[in-house]
Write a protein that holds these residues in place. Structure first.
Motif, short mmCIF file in Angstrom:
data_model
loop_
_atom_site.label_atom_id
_atom_site.label_comp_id
_atom_site.label_asym_id
_atom_site.label_seq_id
_atom_site.Cartn_x
_atom_site.Cartn_y
_atom_site.Cartn_z
N ARG A 3 0.49 6.03 1.41
CA ARG A 3 -0.79 5.31 1.44
C ARG A 3 -0.71 4.02 0.62
O ARG A 3 -1.19 2.97 1.06
N GLN A 4 -0.10 4.11 -0.53
CA GLN A 4 0.04 2.93 -1.38
C GLN A 4 0.94 1.89 -0.72
O GLN A 4 0.63 0.69 -0.74
N ARG A 53 -0.85 0.07 2.17
CA ARG A 53 -1.83 -0.89 1.66
C ARG A 53 -1.14 -2.12 1.08
O ARG A 53 -1.55 -3.26 1.32
N GLU A 54 -0.06 -1.90 0.33
CA GLU A 54 0.65 -3.02 -0.31
C GLU A 54 1.34 -3.91 0.72
O GLU A 54 1.33 -5.13 0.59
N LEU A 111 -6.49 3.72 1.66
CA LEU A 111 -5.89 2.57 2.33
C LEU A 111 -6.68 1.28 2.10
O LEU A 111 -6.24 0.20 2.50
N GLY A 112 -7.84 1.40 1.47
CA GLY A 112 -8.69 0.24 1.23
C GLY A 112 -9.71 -0.01 2.31
O GLY A 112 -10.42 -1.03 2.28
N GLU A 134 -5.87 -6.97 5.65
CA GLU A 134 -6.39 -5.79 4.97
C GLU A 134 -6.61 -4.68 5.97
O GLU A 134 -6.88 -4.92 7.14
N ILE A 135 -6.46 -3.46 5.50
CA ILE A 135 -6.75 -2.30 6.34
C ILE A 135 -8.25 -2.07 6.27
O ILE A 135 -8.79 -1.75 5.21
#
Length: 268
Positions: free
Chosen positions: A49-50, A53-54, A103-104, A62-63
């Motif tokens: 997940r990190q 997102r990164e 995920l943001g 962006e997600i």
């Protein structure tokens, strides 16, 4: 107007390549189908997940959230008479909310027609109450992550439950949570009476391809969106991948930006 792409059309592409290509074309959002990541939401590890997102952030996108929430799952259903299945569905929506938040993302679009259609002999009212129960039980945890769960009206060719924006508004009233709202697309155009509860918008064409790839004129659609004050994402979702992801993404973006330029030139 902020443009995103629903990424399941990138069949067999790496996540890095998906994000880079989308950003190159001007998309600033990626909308994820969970089944492209793993069989179940919980199978996506904290490290993954990190990293997702990164990588997206590094590529300039962006997600924004998730859709096709229950696609390719088993034992889950929104309106079923089976109380155990309803509980499992609530729990899985919470898992998806955790994934989305990690995920943001901030939106989860509930389409999944096969996992909501009425069982034989079930009344519409009972189905509404069953669906409301499932969503009510999931919303506190989803809302705590800052995520909005959105019901998507679908055509009668796809399902017999929630076919209109009015149906969606009725379910929203029954649930009564501020983070449960309405999703719309070109099959159920934005209406003034649903402006306040619409949080997300998908664009496509009746031929299952992207904007500008069929006969749908987007000038009145984008004009209506702008006049309604809608300030959320406009996300391209297609169902026919045969022309290839590159062609679909580029054609859709070129057409949408041209429509906006036309409207601006007209002073609309």
């Amino acid at each position: 107007m902020k443009f995103a792409i629903c990424q399941e059309l990138f069949v067999d592409w790496t996540w890095d390549r998906q994000c880079e290509f989308a950003a190159q074309l001007g998309y600033t959002g990626m909308e994820v189908a969970p089944f492209t990541l793993a069989g179940r939401a919980a199978d996506v590890t904290a490290t993954q997940r990190q990293e997702l997102r990164e990588i997206a952030a590094a590529k300039g996108v962006e997600i924004i959230g998730l859709h096709w929430l229950l696609a390719k799952t088993e034992g889950l259903h929104l309106t079923t008479a089976d109380a155990d299945v309803r509980r499992a569905t609530s729990q899985y929506l919470v898992e998806l909310g955790e994934l989305c938040g990690d995920l943001g993302g901030t939106v989860m679009v509930f389409g999944s027609p096969h996992q909501r259609s009425l069982e034989l002999g079930m009344s519409r009212d009972q189905a509404m109450e069953n669906a409301a129960e499932v969503i009510r039980n999931a919303m506190p945890a989803i809302g705590d992550r800052g995520v909005h769960l959105l019901i998507e009206p679908l055509t009668t060719k796809e399902t017999d439950f929630i076919n209109t924006c009015a149906d969606g508004a009725e379910l929203i009233d029954r649930v009564g949570h501020p983070n449960f709202a309405l999703h719309q697309d070109v099959k159920a155009m934005l209406g003034e009476e649903f402006k306040g509860i619409t949080r997300h918008f998908h664009v496509n064409d009746s031929n299952l391809l992207g904007p500008g790839m069929g006969e749908t004129d987007y000038h009145p659609i984008f004009d209506a969106l702008q006049k309604s004050g809608y300030d959320g994402w406009v996300s391209v979702e297609v169902f026919d991948y045969s022309p290839g992801a590159e062609h679909i993404c580029e054609k859709s973006m070129n057409y949408m930006t041209q429509v906006l330029a036309d409207l601006e030139a007209r002073g609309v």
